[in-house]
Design a protein around this motif. Structure first.
Motif, PDB file in Angstrom:
ATOM      1  N   GLU A 143       0.840  -1.209   0.000  1.00  0.00           N
ATOM      2  CA  GLU A 143       0.000   0.000   0.000  1.00  0.00           C
ATOM      3  C   GLU A 143       0.871   1.254   0.000  1.00  0.00           C
ATOM      4  O   GLU A 143       0.582   2.224  -0.716  1.00  0.00           O
ATOM      5  CB  GLU A 143      -0.899  -0.021   1.238  1.00  0.00           C
ATOM      6  N   TYR A 144       1.939   1.207   0.808  1.00  0.00           N
ATOM      7  CA  TYR A 144       2.845   2.361   0.846  1.00  0.00           C
ATOM      8  C   TYR A 144       3.524   2.568  -0.501  1.00  0.00           C
ATOM      9  O   TYR A 144       3.643   3.700  -0.998  1.00  0.00           O
ATOM     10  CB  TYR A 144       3.878   2.160   1.936  1.00  0.00           C
TER      11      TYR A 144
ATOM     12  N   SER B 235       0.948   4.081  -2.986  1.00  0.00           N
ATOM     13  CA  SER B 235       0.691   5.512  -2.747  1.00  0.00           C
ATOM     14  C   SER B 235       1.922   6.348  -3.088  1.00  0.00           C
ATOM     15  O   SER B 235       1.801   7.467  -3.621  1.00  0.00           O
ATOM     16  CB  SER B 235       0.306   5.718  -1.280  1.00  0.00           C
ATOM     17  N   ARG B 236       3.086   5.810  -2.832  1.00  0.00           N
ATOM     18  CA  ARG B 236       4.315   6.535  -3.167  1.00  0.00           C
ATOM     19  C   ARG B 236       4.452   6.715  -4.669  1.00  0.00           C
ATOM     20  O   ARG B 236       4.803   7.804  -5.162  1.00  0.00           O
ATOM     21  CB  ARG B 236       5.523   5.772  -2.605  1.00  0.00           C
ATOM     22  N   GLN B 237       4.171   5.654  -5.442  1.00  0.00           N
ATOM     23  CA  GLN B 237       4.258   5.745  -6.899  1.00  0.00           C
ATOM     24  C   GLN B 237       3.218   6.729  -7.438  1.00  0.00           C
ATOM     25  O   GLN B 237       3.497   7.538  -8.343  1.00  0.00           O
ATOM     26  CB  GLN B 237       4.047   4.352  -7.510  1.00  0.00           C
ATOM     27  N   THR B 238       2.010   6.699  -6.889  1.00  0.00           N
ATOM     28  CA  THR B 238       0.962   7.634  -7.329  1.00  0.00           C
ATOM     29  C   THR B 238       1.355   9.071  -7.040  1.00  0.00           C
ATOM     30  O   THR B 238       1.141   9.987  -7.857  1.00  0.00           O
ATOM     31  CB  THR B 238      -0.345   7.296  -6.617  1.00  0.00           C
TER      32      THR B 238
END
Length: 217
Positions: free
Chosen positions: A143-144, A147-150
């Motif tokens: 999940e991290y 969200s980091r890539q997004t």
């Protein structure tokens, strides 16, 4: 002839046919008690080993016992502290034990310091090697990561959009500046005053010559 002695003094002659019991009875009458024994040349004599040819010495027995004196001495001895310090003694070579023990202690201390120094260097080397090695930490969180890539993609798009808007506004401003600009006048050439005076003189001379030609005709 043998004699009966008391305090190294002759008290009676011993007859050849006299028995040991008779001699003992006579010694008892002299002392007035039966608490004694007879000796010959420092050895105790009895009826079994008496041969009748030796001088006999009367030795009174001393009454009493330990009387607690021995136990008192033992108690006092237990109270006295026994020393175990032999530092001032000397060995067979004449050296004091204090100096020998001190030398041993110094050698042990030097060896211990050497070991401590080597251990300190080894710890320092291990610490440097540990600092130089890359960390082996692993972090796994889907999940991290998502969200980091997004977030990275959003930031990248925002930056590109900002650049495009800035470029478009810059080009628009340039066009507006070119439309509203006033054309600049041509600057007149600079003519020297001397040059202008020479040209006016030459023109006046030409006019005079033309007038003279007309008059002659």
């Amino acid at each position: 002839m043998p004699h009966l002695l008391f305090n190294n003094k002759i008290v009676q002659e011993i007859l050849p046919n006299e028995s040991f019991e008779e001699i003992s009875n006579y010694a008892e009458t002299i002392l007035g008690e039966s608490n004694f024994y007879l000796t010959s040349q420092g050895k105790k004599v009895s009826s079994e080993n008496y041969d009748g040819n030796e001088n006999l010495q009367i030795c009174p027995r001393l009454l009493g016992g330990k009387g607690g004196f021995g136990s008192m001495l033992r108690a006092i001895g237990a109270q006295i502290e026994k020393t175990t310090n032999r530092e001032a003694c000397r060995d067979l070579s004449g050296r004091r034990l204090r100096d020998i023990n001190e030398e041993k202690r110094i050698k042990e201390w030097a060896e211990k310091q050497k070991d401590l120094e080597e251990e300190r260097k080894e710890k320092k080397q291990k610490k440097l090697e540990k600092m130089m090695t890359a960390p082996k930490h692993e972090f796994k969180d889907e999940e991290y990561e998502k969200s980091r890539q997004t977030l990275l993609e959003t930031v990248s798009d925002s930056v590109e959009a900002g650049f495009r808007n800035a470029k478009a506004s810059t080009s628009k401003r340039k066009i507006e500046d070119t439309k509203g600009a006033i054309p600049m006048k041509k600057k007149a050439l600079w003519i020297d005053e001397g040059f202008s005076s020479c040209s006016s003189d030459s023109d006046s001379d030409d006019e005079e010559e033309g007038a003279k030609a007309k008059a002659v005709n």
